[in-house]
Design an enzyme around this catalytic site. Structure first.
Site, PDB file in Angstrom:
ATOM      1  N   ASP A 101     -10.566  -6.815 -25.828  1.00 34.64           N
ATOM      2  CA  ASP A 101     -11.472  -6.764 -24.672  1.00 34.64           C
ATOM      3  C   ASP A 101     -12.924  -6.578 -25.098  1.00 34.64           C
ATOM      4  O   ASP A 101     -13.807  -7.319 -24.671  1.00 34.64           O
ATOM      5  CB  ASP A 101     -11.083  -5.629 -23.712  1.00 34.64           C
ATOM      6  CG  ASP A 101      -9.626  -5.687 -23.327  1.00 34.64           C
ATOM      7  OD1 ASP A 101      -9.031  -6.770 -23.469  1.00 34.64           O
ATOM      8  OD2 ASP A 101      -9.072  -4.648 -22.921  1.00 34.64           O
ATOM      9  N   SER A 102     -13.148  -5.575 -25.956  1.00 33.47           N
ATOM     10  CA  SER A 102     -14.546  -5.328 -26.336  1.00 33.47           C
ATOM     11  C   SER A 102     -15.052  -6.420 -27.274  1.00 33.47           C
ATOM     12  O   SER A 102     -16.242  -6.752 -27.238  1.00 33.47           O
ATOM     13  CB  SER A 102     -14.701  -3.937 -26.959  1.00 33.47           C
ATOM     14  OG  SER A 102     -13.859  -3.794 -28.075  1.00 33.47           O
ATOM     15  N   GLU A 137       4.976 -10.724  -6.534  1.00 32.64           N
ATOM     16  CA  GLU A 137       3.990 -10.750  -7.626  1.00 32.64           C
ATOM     17  C   GLU A 137       4.479 -10.036  -8.880  1.00 32.64           C
ATOM     18  O   GLU A 137       3.910 -10.210  -9.959  1.00 32.64           O
ATOM     19  CB  GLU A 137       2.666 -10.134  -7.146  1.00 32.64           C
ATOM     20  CG  GLU A 137       2.650  -8.627  -6.911  1.00 32.64           C
ATOM     21  CD  GLU A 137       3.228  -8.198  -5.558  1.00 32.64           C
ATOM     22  OE1 GLU A 137       3.958  -8.993  -4.933  1.00 32.64           O
ATOM     23  OE2 GLU A 137       2.959  -7.055  -5.140  1.00 32.64           O
ATOM     24  N   LYS A 167      -5.240  -9.245 -18.854  1.00 33.17           N
ATOM     25  CA  LYS A 167      -5.178  -9.379 -20.311  1.00 33.17           C
ATOM     26  C   LYS A 167      -4.816 -10.797 -20.740  1.00 33.17           C
ATOM     27  O   LYS A 167      -5.406 -11.327 -21.680  1.00 33.17           O
ATOM     28  CB  LYS A 167      -4.128  -8.394 -20.830  1.00 33.17           C
ATOM     29  CG  LYS A 167      -4.246  -8.060 -22.274  1.00 33.17           C
ATOM     30  CD  LYS A 167      -5.423  -7.156 -22.506  1.00 33.17           C
ATOM     31  CE  LYS A 167      -5.303  -6.320 -23.732  1.00 33.17           C
ATOM     32  NZ  LYS A 167      -6.262  -5.210 -23.697  1.00 33.17           N
ATOM     33  N   SER A 184     -14.385  -1.754 -30.348  1.00 32.81           N
ATOM     34  CA  SER A 184     -13.315  -0.991 -30.983  1.00 32.81           C
ATOM     35  C   SER A 184     -12.457  -1.869 -31.891  1.00 32.81           C
ATOM     36  O   SER A 184     -11.565  -1.375 -32.556  1.00 32.81           O
ATOM     37  CB  SER A 184     -12.423  -0.403 -29.885  1.00 32.81           C
ATOM     38  OG  SER A 184     -11.775  -1.482 -29.202  1.00 32.81           O
ATOM     39  N   GLY A 185     -12.712  -3.185 -31.867  1.00 34.64           N
ATOM     40  CA  GLY A 185     -11.841  -4.087 -32.630  1.00 34.64           C
ATOM     41  C   GLY A 185     -10.734  -4.635 -31.749  1.00 34.64           C
ATOM     42  O   GLY A 185     -10.013  -5.550 -32.137  1.00 34.64           O
ATOM     43  N   GLY A 242       0.845  -1.190   0.000  1.00 33.60           N
ATOM     44  CA  GLY A 242       0.000   0.000   0.000  1.00 33.60           C
ATOM     45  C   GLY A 242       0.875   1.231   0.000  1.00 33.60           C
ATOM     46  O   GLY A 242       2.044   1.152   0.375  1.00 33.60           O
ATOM     47  N   HIS A 292       8.269  -7.511  -3.551  1.00 31.55           N
ATOM     48  CA  HIS A 292       7.017  -7.891  -4.226  1.00 31.55           C
ATOM     49  C   HIS A 292       7.210  -9.158  -5.062  1.00 31.55           C
ATOM     50  O   HIS A 292       7.670  -9.066  -6.193  1.00 31.55           O
ATOM     51  CB  HIS A 292       6.557  -6.750  -5.137  1.00 31.55           C
ATOM     52  CG  HIS A 292       6.077  -5.553  -4.391  1.00 31.55           C
ATOM     53  ND1 HIS A 292       4.762  -5.386  -4.036  1.00 31.55           N
ATOM     54  CD2 HIS A 292       6.735  -4.472  -3.911  1.00 31.55           C
ATOM     55  CE1 HIS A 292       4.616  -4.242  -3.378  1.00 31.55           C
ATOM     56  NE2 HIS A 292       5.802  -3.671  -3.288  1.00 31.55           N
ATOM     57  N   CYS A 352       5.199  -6.231   1.535  1.00 30.10           N
ATOM     58  CA  CYS A 352       5.522  -4.797   1.571  1.00 30.10           C
ATOM     59  C   CYS A 352       4.789  -4.099   2.728  1.00 30.10           C
ATOM     60  O   CYS A 352       5.135  -4.293   3.874  1.00 30.10           O
ATOM     61  CB  CYS A 352       5.237  -4.147   0.220  1.00 30.10           C
ATOM     62  SG  CYS A 352       5.953  -2.514   0.089  1.00 30.10           S
ATOM     63  N   TYR A 353       3.737  -3.300   2.455  1.00 32.96           N
ATOM     64  CA  TYR A 353       2.986  -2.680   3.557  1.00 32.96           C
ATOM     65  C   TYR A 353       2.453  -3.770   4.487  1.00 32.96           C
ATOM     66  O   TYR A 353       2.440  -3.608   5.712  1.00 32.96           O
ATOM     67  CB  TYR A 353       1.829  -1.858   2.976  1.00 32.96           C
ATOM     68  CG  TYR A 353       0.965  -1.168   4.008  1.00 32.96           C
ATOM     69  CD1 TYR A 353       1.295   0.095   4.491  1.00 32.96           C
ATOM     70  CD2 TYR A 353      -0.183  -1.786   4.503  1.00 32.96           C
ATOM     71  CE1 TYR A 353       0.497   0.723   5.438  1.00 32.96           C
ATOM     72  CE2 TYR A 353      -0.984  -1.158   5.447  1.00 32.96           C
ATOM     73  CZ  TYR A 353      -0.643   0.087   5.909  1.00 32.96           C
ATOM     74  OH  TYR A 353      -1.420   0.714   6.845  1.00 32.96           O
TER      75      TYR A 353
END
Ligand code: XMP
Length: 507
Positions: free
Chosen positions: A223-224, A169, A363, A219-220, A52, A167, A80-81
């Site tokens: 995702d969409s 990750e 993604k 949009s091509g 954080g 981290h 971390c935090y």
């Protein structure tokens, strides 16, 4: 199905932790600190406390009580935090270090531990902190250090609490995934049993009874397009994909979208030509967030109009991903808002319910889904293109002339990337038009034109990115072609900024 909870203390990387856990094949959810007690069902096999941006000593920093922490009763990993918070809560001491530690560091293991099974004695880790644990709490042993941080990992095996200052990750941490595997599979004993296709099935089951129609802006991009294909499973012909030509697109984008949706068997794609409206509203605007706000508002207004003109539209689909929500500050009240991503349209005032089948995915998980749904390779491997389009790749005011110039440069960059076989190597690789001019020389004449920056990055999820390192000959070919073929550009520079601290897009 076994589950790991990730408690969100506001780090940009929180969702990445969940993503990594899921990539191991174990379901993971992100929850706010105040929901810990309510979320501890039988499926939960372990809890990770995220990083954080705040200091544990700040009054307003997110905290949990000693009772809640010790009441978890399952293995806990603090990152971390989370590492500092555990120390702070359990009686260790945390203070500001003499020097911050940002980016790459070497971590040395000082005590072998199941968390580090199969790892070498030292390895590269990704750090991002100024505070550090100076004294571990009673019951904790230090497990390792870096040149700057004395206690960079610690464990209380008796209570099953483990902490890391770095981290695991982030991809730049060597063996980061292995450490998470050691925690999730080894220490927590989770069984693998999750993949993105399961999340799709769950979404379809939950929404099978949706009545009325839906629109989805397309949009091509992957995702969409994936969102439209998923929603078609629910709505059939009652789903209307809407393509808004904002005038801020790369060249040929409109035709590409139309032919793509035709080839996918969509018969009711609606094309809204709105370039003039967008350019008019953007005239004179230089502030990046203002640009984003205007584009978002116009988008939303247009979609609202389109929806009102179609029969019985009750839903709107959006291809929002986890990172979009993270970076818009939508997932945590503790995270800082970096950019308002235009593809997140709020439900309020729209009169439509929002459906976001990809909202918990990254993604690469969407790519898995796209392949599963049989989408063509050119969609699956297409570089991300931001919703606000070229407006955020033109620094400063957007004008038709600058757009035309950038489109010509963009064509060259794309052609050269593909011709060199480099397209698939990079996450994104594109030109940006800086709205500053510089002096050059052409055929013995002074030439005063714009500067183009070339931005290329390697990334796994857009949360962090490393600048691309193509060879000089390729870069020279780019610059030679741009300078020879695009009048109005006097200089080409190459961007060598990583994310963080830079972002991928310029605005
Ligand atoms: P940044 O610039 O924040 O970008 O490092 C991270 C990723 O997100 C894309 N991006 C956007 N995508 N709407 C989108 O759909 C947006 O407003 C937007 N802004 C950035 C960017 O291209 C990169 O892949």
């Amino acid at each position: 199905m076994d589950k790991i909870l990730v408690v969100d203390f506001g780090s940009q990387y929180t969702h990445l932790i969940a993503r990594r856990v899921r990539s191991i094949g174990v379901y993971s959810e992100v929850i706010p600190p105040e929901s810990i007690e309510d979320s501890l069902d039988d499926a939960v096999k372990g809890v990770i406390l995220s990083g954080g941006p705040m200091s544990v000593y700040e009054e307003s920093s997110p905290k949990i009580s000693r009772e809640v922490l010790l009441g978890i009763g399952k293995p806990i990993l603090g990152i971390c935090y989370g590492h500092q918070l555990i120390s702070h809560i359990l009686g260790g001491s945390v203070s500001i270090q003499e020097s911050g530690e940002y980016g790459i560091s070497r971590f040395y293991i000082s005590r072998s531990h199941p968390l580090f099974d199969g790892l070498p004695d030292s390895f590269i880790v990704w750090m991002s902190h100024r505070d550090g644990v100076v004294e571990p709490p009673p019951g904790f042993d230090s497990l390792g250090y870096t040149d700057i941080t004395r206690i960079a990992a610690m464990a209380d095996d008796r209570r099953g609490i483990y902490t890391l200052q770095f981290h695991p990750e982030v991809v730049h941490t060597e063996y980061g995934l292995k450490i998470l595997e050691n925690f999730v599979l080894g220490i927590c004993g989770c069984e693998r049993g999750w993949d993105p296709v399961i999340s799709l099935k769950r979404f379809l089951e939950e929404h099978s009874g949706c009545e009325g129609g839906a629109i989805v802006a397309v949009s091509g991009g992957i995702d969409s397009t994936v969102t439209a294909v998923i929603l078609r499973e629910i709505f059939g012909d009652r789903l209307y994909p809407v393509f808004i030509d904002t005038g801020l697109l790369r060249s040929g984008e409109g035709e590409w979208v139309e032919s793509l949706f035709q080839s996918l068997g969509f018969k009711n794609l609606l094309v809204v030509e709105a370039s003039e409206l967008f350019l008019e509203e953007l005239r004179g605007v230089v502030d990046p967030e203002e640009k984003r706000r205007i584009i978002s508002r116009l988008y939303r207004d247009l979609l609202k109009i389109v929806a009102s003109e179609l029969p019985d539209i009750r839903y709107m689909g959006q291809g929002t991903l986890y990172p979009d929500r993270v970076e818009s500050g939508a997932t945590s009240r503790y995270a800082d808002k970096i950019k308002s991503h235009h593809n997140i349209i709020e439900e309020a005032g729209l009169g439509l319910k929002i459906l976001e089948p990809l909202k918990d995915l990254y993604k690469d998980e969407v790519r898995i889904l796209a392949r599963h749904l049989g989408l063509p390779d050119e969609v699956v491997s297409r570089h991300p293109f931001p919703g606000p389009g070229l407006a955020i790749r033109i620094v400063g005011e957007v004008t038709p002339e600058k757009l035309e110039l950038l489109r010509r440069v963009d064509d060259i960059v794309y052609e050269e990337l593909v011709a060199s076989g480099l397209y698939d190597r990079y996450w994104q690789f594109f030109p940006v038009l800086l709205s500053v001019k510089s002096v050059g020389i052409r055929g013995d004449h002074r030439h005063y034109g714009y500067i183009v920056a070339i931005r290329g990055v390697e990334s796994l999820d857009a949360m962090t990115a490393r600048f691309a390192r193509p060879d000089w000959d390729f870069l020279e070919r780019l610059s030679t072609r741009i300078l020879n073929e695009v009048d109005g550009v006097s200089r080409v520079v190459y961007d060598i900024s990583n994310k963080p601290p830079a972002t991928i897009e310029y605005e």
